[in-house]
Design a protein around this motif. Sequence first.
Motif, PDB file in Angstrom:
ATOM      1  N   ALA A 119       0.832  -1.199   0.000  1.00  0.00           N
ATOM      2  CA  ALA A 119       0.000   0.000   0.000  1.00  0.00           C
ATOM      3  C   ALA A 119       0.868   1.251   0.000  1.00  0.00           C
ATOM      4  O   ALA A 119       0.570   2.239  -0.683  1.00  0.00           O
ATOM      5  CB  ALA A 119      -0.930  -0.008   1.220  1.00  0.00           C
ATOM      6  N   GLU A 120       1.975   1.215   0.743  1.00  0.00           N
ATOM      7  CA  GLU A 120       2.890   2.354   0.801  1.00  0.00           C
ATOM      8  C   GLU A 120       3.530   2.618  -0.564  1.00  0.00           C
ATOM      9  O   GLU A 120       3.664   3.777  -0.994  1.00  0.00           O
ATOM     10  CB  GLU A 120       3.971   2.090   1.853  1.00  0.00           C
ATOM     11  N   LYS A 121       3.892   1.564  -1.252  1.00  0.00           N
ATOM     12  CA  LYS A 121       4.527   1.718  -2.570  1.00  0.00           C
ATOM     13  C   LYS A 121       3.565   2.333  -3.586  1.00  0.00           C
ATOM     14  O   LYS A 121       3.986   3.072  -4.483  1.00  0.00           O
ATOM     15  CB  LYS A 121       5.014   0.360  -3.067  1.00  0.00           C
ATOM     16  N   ASN A 122       2.262   2.008  -3.443  1.00  0.00           N
ATOM     17  CA  ASN A 122       1.275   2.483  -4.415  1.00  0.00           C
ATOM     18  C   ASN A 122       0.645   3.825  -4.035  1.00  0.00           C
ATOM     19  O   ASN A 122      -0.077   4.423  -4.839  1.00  0.00           O
ATOM     20  CB  ASN A 122       0.151   1.444  -4.571  1.00  0.00           C
ATOM     21  N   LYS A 153       1.515   8.207   2.653  1.00  0.00           N
ATOM     22  CA  LYS A 153       2.654   7.348   2.327  1.00  0.00           C
ATOM     23  C   LYS A 153       3.623   7.279   3.507  1.00  0.00           C
ATOM     24  O   LYS A 153       4.131   6.215   3.859  1.00  0.00           O
ATOM     25  CB  LYS A 153       3.364   7.894   1.083  1.00  0.00           C
ATOM     26  N   PHE A 154       3.867   8.436   4.131  1.00  0.00           N
ATOM     27  CA  PHE A 154       4.740   8.492   5.307  1.00  0.00           C
ATOM     28  C   PHE A 154       4.134   7.683   6.456  1.00  0.00           C
ATOM     29  O   PHE A 154       4.846   6.958   7.161  1.00  0.00           O
ATOM     30  CB  PHE A 154       4.952   9.936   5.739  1.00  0.00           C
ATOM     31  N   ALA A 155       2.813   7.802   6.638  1.00  0.00           N
ATOM     32  CA  ALA A 155       2.137   7.057   7.704  1.00  0.00           C
ATOM     33  C   ALA A 155       2.264   5.553   7.489  1.00  0.00           C
ATOM     34  O   ALA A 155       2.532   4.792   8.430  1.00  0.00           O
ATOM     35  CB  ALA A 155       0.665   7.456   7.778  1.00  0.00           C
ATOM     36  N   LEU A 156       2.107   5.111   6.268  1.00  0.00           N
ATOM     37  CA  LEU A 156       2.208   3.680   5.959  1.00  0.00           C
ATOM     38  C   LEU A 156       3.627   3.170   6.187  1.00  0.00           C
ATOM     39  O   LEU A 156       3.822   2.073   6.731  1.00  0.00           O
ATOM     40  CB  LEU A 156       1.775   3.425   4.515  1.00  0.00           C
ATOM     41  N   LYS A 157       4.615   3.949   5.771  1.00  0.00           N
ATOM     42  CA  LYS A 157       6.007   3.556   6.001  1.00  0.00           C
ATOM     43  C   LYS A 157       6.301   3.468   7.498  1.00  0.00           C
ATOM     44  O   LYS A 157       7.010   2.564   7.955  1.00  0.00           O
ATOM     45  CB  LYS A 157       6.969   4.544   5.344  1.00  0.00           C
ATOM     46  N   ALA A 215      -4.756   6.101   5.078  1.00  0.00           N
ATOM     47  CA  ALA A 215      -3.944   5.681   6.215  1.00  0.00           C
ATOM     48  C   ALA A 215      -3.988   6.709   7.331  1.00  0.00           C
ATOM     49  O   ALA A 215      -3.689   7.889   7.119  1.00  0.00           O
ATOM     50  CB  ALA A 215      -2.503   5.451   5.773  1.00  0.00           C
ATOM     51  N   GLN A 216      -4.399   6.261   8.520  1.00  0.00           N
ATOM     52  CA  GLN A 216      -4.483   7.110   9.710  1.00  0.00           C
ATOM     53  C   GLN A 216      -5.373   8.344   9.498  1.00  0.00           C
ATOM     54  O   GLN A 216      -5.264   9.328  10.231  1.00  0.00           O
ATOM     55  CB  GLN A 216      -3.087   7.548  10.154  1.00  0.00           C
ATOM     56  N   GLY A 217      -6.238   8.274   8.484  1.00  0.00           N
ATOM     57  CA  GLY A 217      -7.155   9.380   8.222  1.00  0.00           C
ATOM     58  C   GLY A 217      -6.545  10.518   7.432  1.00  0.00           C
ATOM     59  O   GLY A 217      -7.152  11.589   7.298  1.00  0.00           O
ATOM     60  N   PHE A 218      -5.355  10.319   6.856  1.00  0.00           N
ATOM     61  CA  PHE A 218      -4.670  11.376   6.117  1.00  0.00           C
ATOM     62  C   PHE A 218      -5.056  11.447   4.648  1.00  0.00           C
ATOM     63  O   PHE A 218      -4.464  12.198   3.882  1.00  0.00           O
ATOM     64  CB  PHE A 218      -3.153  11.197   6.221  1.00  0.00           C
ATOM     65  N   LEU A 270      -5.136   6.356  -0.893  1.00  0.00           N
ATOM     66  CA  LEU A 270      -5.748   5.198  -1.541  1.00  0.00           C
ATOM     67  C   LEU A 270      -6.098   4.043  -0.604  1.00  0.00           C
ATOM     68  O   LEU A 270      -6.951   3.236  -0.922  1.00  0.00           O
ATOM     69  CB  LEU A 270      -4.790   4.666  -2.627  1.00  0.00           C
ATOM     70  N   ALA A 271      -5.426   3.958   0.530  1.00  0.00           N
ATOM     71  CA  ALA A 271      -5.521   2.743   1.351  1.00  0.00           C
ATOM     72  C   ALA A 271      -6.304   2.969   2.650  1.00  0.00           C
ATOM     73  O   ALA A 271      -5.731   3.155   3.710  1.00  0.00           O
ATOM     74  CB  ALA A 271      -4.123   2.215   1.675  1.00  0.00           C
TER      75      ALA A 271
END
Length: 279
Positions: free
Chosen positions: A35-38, A45-49, A237-240, A243-244
């Motif tokens: 999910a982070e890569k996409n 993206k930062f939250a997913l990483k 991600a985390q409400g930010f 896509l995920a």
Amino acid sequence: MREIIVQKITQAVKEMVQEACFSLAPGVVEMISDAEKNEVNKTAKFALKTLVDNAKLAKDCAIPLCQDTGMAVVFAEVGQDVYFTGGSFRDAVNEGVRQGYKENSLRNSVLDPISRKNTGDNTPSIIHTTLVEGDKVKLTLLPKGFGSENMSKLYMLTPAAGISGVMDKVVEAVAVAGSNPCPPIIVGVGIGGTADYAMLLAKKALLREVGVKSSDPQLAEMEEILLRRINELGIGAQGFGGLATALEVRVEKYPTHIAALPVGVSIQCNAHRVARRLL
């Protein structure tokens, strides 16, 4: 008839508590990493990483994935040819929970619902026991955090609502939950049975292995449609945003009464923790 001394149950549950609270279920890190890569939203993206880094750190350092180490929910499939010796099965499970949480310094989160007095050892746990054929015992532990558990929903729809009505309510449940369950989430859906059984089906759906779709073609299609619709909500991600919002949707069903269409929704946070043992 096969005898199993209950101390083995206690030891297994104790080990499962540590395993689950320190490590994400198999495949979850990979899903979050994909999910982070996409992801195109930089904040998401930062939250997913960060979630991936957190999971690796927790596992390597043997520390909890999250400060909410949950309420222990134990699913036990007990072979009808098993005979427990040395005490009570239920007491043995709770002793394993007690030891596992205490020895790993996990947060005490269980209390009396009225007085709000903490029990001090995370017991009693929630135990769902099913009798099955054979002489084995299959234990599955789901430490359920309540940021996500508080977002559970039960809908008692009329049969006329149909599949479209069911899916609308599942999407509504996620939309109302917003960022509260710490997305990206896994969504368990139970359709049918009675009110209580629909909720149990939804919780059991969360136990399915990562990447495994329903064996029922109609339910598998529902899972795909729901995942797409949920991710189109843009909670992310985390409400930010991004896509995920959800990683997977898992749907289970059971026959119900002609006058009913129960729908249970159980949401799981990104810290999807499951441990299993076969005795």
